[in-house]
Design a protein around this motif. Structure first.
Motif, PDB file in Angstrom:
ATOM      1  N   ALA A 165    -111.824  63.095  54.040  1.00  0.00           N
ATOM      2  CA  ALA A 165    -112.564  63.427  55.509  1.00  0.00           C
ATOM      3  C   ALA A 165    -113.046  62.965  56.310  1.00  0.00           C
ATOM      4  O   ALA A 165    -113.474  62.926  55.955  1.00  0.00           O
ATOM      5  CB  ALA A 165    -112.151  65.272  55.683  1.00  0.00           C
ATOM      6  N   ILE A 166    -112.471  62.380  57.660  1.00  0.00           N
ATOM      7  CA  ILE A 166    -113.698  61.690  58.388  1.00  0.00           C
ATOM      8  C   ILE A 166    -113.510  62.389  60.081  1.00  0.00           C
ATOM      9  O   ILE A 166    -112.421  62.532  60.458  1.00  0.00           O
ATOM     10  CB  ILE A 166    -113.166  59.830  58.724  1.00  0.00           C
ATOM     11  N   MET A 229    -102.834  57.209  51.403  1.00  0.00           N
ATOM     12  CA  MET A 229    -101.952  57.464  52.400  1.00  0.00           C
ATOM     13  C   MET A 229    -103.669  57.528  53.137  1.00  0.00           C
ATOM     14  O   MET A 229    -104.862  57.912  53.059  1.00  0.00           O
ATOM     15  CB  MET A 229    -101.178  58.699  52.140  1.00  0.00           C
ATOM     16  N   ILE A 230    -102.872  57.484  54.531  1.00  0.00           N
ATOM     17  CA  ILE A 230    -104.232  57.805  55.657  1.00  0.00           C
ATOM     18  C   ILE A 230    -103.656  58.505  57.162  1.00  0.00           C
ATOM     19  O   ILE A 230    -102.528  57.721  56.962  1.00  0.00           O
ATOM     20  CB  ILE A 230    -104.281  56.150  56.423  1.00  0.00           C
ATOM     21  N   ARG A 231    -104.227  59.790  56.974  1.00  0.00           N
ATOM     22  CA  ARG A 231    -103.229  60.474  57.941  1.00  0.00           C
ATOM     23  C   ARG A 231    -104.049  60.925  59.365  1.00  0.00           C
ATOM     24  O   ARG A 231    -105.297  61.255  58.671  1.00  0.00           O
ATOM     25  CB  ARG A 231    -102.222  60.950  57.094  1.00  0.00           C
ATOM     26  N   LEU A 232    -103.890  60.561  60.896  1.00  0.00           N
ATOM     27  CA  LEU A 232    -104.585  60.930  61.748  1.00  0.00           C
ATOM     28  C   LEU A 232    -103.732  61.897  62.171  1.00  0.00           C
ATOM     29  O   LEU A 232    -103.047  61.864  62.307  1.00  0.00           O
ATOM     30  CB  LEU A 232    -104.279  59.952  62.556  1.00  0.00           C
ATOM     31  N   ALA A 233    -105.001  62.635  63.045  1.00  0.00           N
ATOM     32  CA  ALA A 233    -104.563  64.227  63.352  1.00  0.00           C
ATOM     33  C   ALA A 233    -103.557  63.029  64.620  1.00  0.00           C
ATOM     34  O   ALA A 233    -104.149  62.808  65.702  1.00  0.00           O
ATOM     35  CB  ALA A 233    -105.603  64.995  64.233  1.00  0.00           C
ATOM     36  N   PRO A 234    -102.271  63.926  65.273  1.00  0.00           N
ATOM     37  CA  PRO A 234    -101.768  63.925  66.578  1.00  0.00           C
ATOM     38  C   PRO A 234    -101.953  64.202  67.870  1.00  0.00           C
ATOM     39  O   PRO A 234    -102.875  64.880  67.744  1.00  0.00           O
ATOM     40  CB  PRO A 234     -99.953  64.460  65.954  1.00  0.00           C
ATOM     41  N   SER A 235    -101.825  63.654  68.665  1.00  0.00           N
ATOM     42  CA  SER A 235    -102.019  63.920  69.920  1.00  0.00           C
ATOM     43  C   SER A 235    -101.724  65.470  70.283  1.00  0.00           C
ATOM     44  O   SER A 235    -100.862  65.818  70.072  1.00  0.00           O
ATOM     45  CB  SER A 235    -101.677  63.170  71.022  1.00  0.00           C
ATOM     46  N   ASP A 236    -103.041  66.089  70.536  1.00  0.00           N
ATOM     47  CA  ASP A 236    -103.133  67.767  70.789  1.00  0.00           C
ATOM     48  C   ASP A 236    -103.345  68.415  70.117  1.00  0.00           C
ATOM     49  O   ASP A 236    -102.180  69.748  70.502  1.00  0.00           O
ATOM     50  CB  ASP A 236    -101.911  67.782  72.312  1.00  0.00           C
ATOM     51  N   ARG A 237    -103.272  68.073  68.842  1.00  0.00           N
ATOM     52  CA  ARG A 237    -102.809  69.078  67.669  1.00  0.00           C
ATOM     53  C   ARG A 237    -104.068  68.991  66.702  1.00  0.00           C
ATOM     54  O   ARG A 237    -104.678  67.770  66.622  1.00  0.00           O
ATOM     55  CB  ARG A 237    -101.074  68.314  67.339  1.00  0.00           C
ATOM     56  N   HIS A 238    -103.927  69.921  66.425  1.00  0.00           N
ATOM     57  CA  HIS A 238    -105.213  70.125  65.184  1.00  0.00           C
ATOM     58  C   HIS A 238    -104.768  69.750  63.079  1.00  0.00           C
ATOM     59  O   HIS A 238    -103.445  70.159  63.359  1.00  0.00           O
ATOM     60  CB  HIS A 238    -105.615  71.303  64.904  1.00  0.00           C
ATOM     61  N   LEU A 268    -110.522  70.476  60.926  1.00  0.00           N
ATOM     62  CA  LEU A 268    -109.850  70.167  60.131  1.00  0.00           C
ATOM     63  C   LEU A 268    -111.010  70.136  58.862  1.00  0.00           C
ATOM     64  O   LEU A 268    -110.452  70.281  57.936  1.00  0.00           O
ATOM     65  CB  LEU A 268    -110.271  68.178  60.582  1.00  0.00           C
ATOM     66  N   PHE A 269    -112.682  70.027  59.293  1.00  0.00           N
ATOM     67  CA  PHE A 269    -113.262  70.244  57.837  1.00  0.00           C
ATOM     68  C   PHE A 269    -113.423  71.232  57.622  1.00  0.00           C
ATOM     69  O   PHE A 269    -113.459  71.471  56.191  1.00  0.00           O
ATOM     70  CB  PHE A 269    -114.990  69.438  58.693  1.00  0.00           C
ATOM     71  N   ASN A 270    -113.370  72.116  58.468  1.00  0.00           N
ATOM     72  CA  ASN A 270    -113.387  73.616  57.987  1.00  0.00           C
ATOM     73  C   ASN A 270    -112.025  74.191  56.762  1.00  0.00           C
ATOM     74  O   ASN A 270    -111.959  74.344  55.740  1.00  0.00           O
ATOM     75  CB  ASN A 270    -113.148  75.084  58.717  1.00  0.00           C
ATOM     76  N   SER A 271    -111.082  72.938  57.050  1.00  0.00           N
ATOM     77  CA  SER A 271    -109.964  73.941  56.138  1.00  0.00           C
ATOM     78  C   SER A 271    -109.870  72.529  55.238  1.00  0.00           C
ATOM     79  O   SER A 271    -109.581  73.089  53.852  1.00  0.00           O
ATOM     80  CB  SER A 271    -108.591  72.635  57.265  1.00  0.00           C
ATOM     81  N   VAL A 272    -110.824  71.611  55.392  1.00  0.00           N
ATOM     82  CA  VAL A 272    -111.032  70.739  53.690  1.00  0.00           C
ATOM     83  C   VAL A 272    -111.736  71.515  52.769  1.00  0.00           C
ATOM     84  O   VAL A 272    -111.852  71.664  51.419  1.00  0.00           O
ATOM     85  CB  VAL A 272    -111.739  69.346  54.481  1.00  0.00           C
ATOM     86  N   ALA A 273    -113.083  72.159  53.794  1.00  0.00           N
ATOM     87  CA  ALA A 273    -113.885  73.698  53.280  1.00  0.00           C
ATOM     88  C   ALA A 273    -112.975  74.108  52.081  1.00  0.00           C
ATOM     89  O   ALA A 273    -113.601  74.787  51.212  1.00  0.00           O
ATOM     90  CB  ALA A 273    -114.558  73.580  53.991  1.00  0.00           C
ATOM     91  N   GLY A 292    -117.724  69.075  65.008  1.00  0.00           N
ATOM     92  CA  GLY A 292    -117.727  68.750  63.070  1.00  0.00           C
ATOM     93  C   GLY A 292    -118.967  68.592  62.757  1.00  0.00           C
ATOM     94  O   GLY A 292    -119.403  69.032  61.528  1.00  0.00           O
ATOM     95  N   ALA A 293    -119.561  69.245  63.656  1.00  0.00           N
ATOM     96  CA  ALA A 293    -121.319  69.515  62.780  1.00  0.00           C
ATOM     97  C   ALA A 293    -120.987  71.125  61.414  1.00  0.00           C
ATOM     98  O   ALA A 293    -121.720  70.729  60.663  1.00  0.00           O
ATOM     99  CB  ALA A 293    -122.427  70.045  63.585  1.00  0.00           C
ATOM    100  N   ALA A 294    -120.584  72.346  62.040  1.00  0.00           N
ATOM    101  CA  ALA A 294    -120.775  73.449  60.902  1.00  0.00           C
ATOM    102  C   ALA A 294    -119.240  73.208  60.807  1.00  0.00           C
ATOM    103  O   ALA A 294    -119.323  73.753  59.609  1.00  0.00           O
ATOM    104  CB  ALA A 294    -119.767  74.155  62.553  1.00  0.00           C
ATOM    105  N   GLY A 295    -118.064  72.625  60.438  1.00  0.00           N
ATOM    106  CA  GLY A 295    -117.285  72.225  59.728  1.00  0.00           C
ATOM    107  C   GLY A 295    -118.219  71.407  58.312  1.00  0.00           C
ATOM    108  O   GLY A 295    -117.796  71.282  57.041  1.00  0.00           O
TER     109      GLY A 295
END
Length: 356
Positions: A165-166, A229-238, A268-273, A292-295
């Motif tokens: 996750a990036i 696979m490399i997937r990017l968050a789409p516009s205006d959606r989490h 994103l990071f919280n869901s990955v955690a 991203g820091a807290a996640g």
């Protein structure tokens, strides 16, 4: 990094072929009284002549210029006199494509020209905020991202991390492009949240897919994440990840902005955690603010290996610094070394990593 003297108030040079837009941008930038517009140019040649005379701290640039286009101007500027450049772009397909190219070439950030009168206030506020932040940006010497994957090769292991996750913001398009170009194709799935105005993330995914000849695309609801696979968050959606290894699945949300953003790196990071725990690797790259820091801290607490981009290689050392201050980072790494570290972490058995 380029050493620049920074004025007490940002000194801005506007480059746009529209006289109406130049006047509008000047009025918007000067509205709060803390930004000085020192000049305006109608094309790249005039801008090149004005830069040594005016010594601006920041340039706002329309990439669709007559004569020398904005991309060529930007590439020459970054080689000869690097300085923060904010793209002020149209919503057209050609404008979005040129903007992505400019961000990969070293532009700092983008603000989309308003499509409606009701969007003017938000556009003006965003532009002023980006100019204020841009004058403090650190500018690495520009090196184009490799157009083909590097020779970094993983040693296959069934016991390494199986999800990457990036997250990134200001300066992130060039940084992410550089890292992805150095990674081999047979990596675990990679999910990315990059802050950009609506409409640009899809063009970024398209350009990366073309440049890298890889499976790069905007994330789609419900798709199962597979190696390569490399997937990017789409516009205006989490973008979030659900499920358990090895069957991670994409989930998209229209929920409210988090940490001031949608898509949000924290989301994103919280869901990955929660879903991947120690099966994941997190990377937080250049960007303003704290998203991203807290996640990333949640990921590290769940057992993930967490990397922050180093201060010296960040365009803006904001998000990685916030993560480091929270104790969310296992190590900070220069941009040029992040890809190699990712490969070594995802292929090293977890028991070996835990023993270090």
């Amino acid at each position: 990094m380029s050493a620049r003297s920074i004025s007490p108030r940002p000194r801005v040079l506007i480059v746009d072929d529209s006289a109406l837009m130049r006047a509008l941008l000047k009025r918007m930038l000067a509205a709060d009284g803390d930004i000085d517009v020192v000049g305006a140019a109608c094309d790249a040649e005039e801008a090149r002549a004005l830069i040594p005379k005016l010594s601006p701290d920041v340039i706002t640039l329309d990439v669709e210029l007559p004569g020398m286009n904005g991309i060529t101007f930007l590439e020459r500027l970054m080689r000869s006199r690097p300085m923060p450049v904010i793209i002020v772009s149209s919503h057209t397909v050609s404008g979005a494509s040129a903007t992505i190219q400019a961000l990969q070439a070293g532009a700092l950030d983008v603000v989309a020209k308003p499509a409606r009168r009701s969007d003017m206030e938000g556009f003006a506020s965003a532009l002023r905020d980006k100019v204020r932040g841009a004058r403090h940006a650190r500018l690495p010497g520009f090196r184009p991202a490799p157009s083909t994957p590097s020779a970094i090769r993983p040693t296959a292991s069934a016991h390494g991390r199986r999800l990457i996750a990036i997250g990134a913001s200001t300066g992130g398009v060039g940084a992410i492009s550089s890292v992805l170009a150095q990674l081999p194709a047979d990596m675990p799935p990679i999910v990315i949240t990059q802050h950009m105005p609506p409409g640009y993330l899809e063009r970024l995914a398209h350009r990366l897919a073309h440049q890298l000849s890889r499976d790069v695309a905007p994330a789609e609801e419900g798709e199962v994440l597979a190696p390569g696979m490399i997937r990017l968050a789409p516009s205006d959606r989490h973008l979030t990840v659900s499920g358990r290894a090895p069957h991670y699945r994409v989930r998209l949300s229209d929920g409210p902005p988090v940490s001031g953003h949608r898509p949000s790196v924290d989301v994103l990071f919280n869901s990955v955690a929660q879903s991947a725990g120690s099966d994941a690797l997190g990377v937080l790259m250049t960007g303003m603010g704290r998203d991203g820091a807290a996640g990333l801290k949640a990921m590290r607490d769940a057992g993930a290996y967490c990397i922050g981009q180093s201060r010296d290689s960040c365009v803006v050392y904001g998000m990685p610094r916030a993560a480091a201050e929270l104790g969310a980072v296992d190590e900070e790494i220069d941009l040029d070394e992040i890809a190699q570290k990712i490969v070594s972490v995802v292929t090293l058995p977890l028991i070996s990593q835990a023993a270090k």
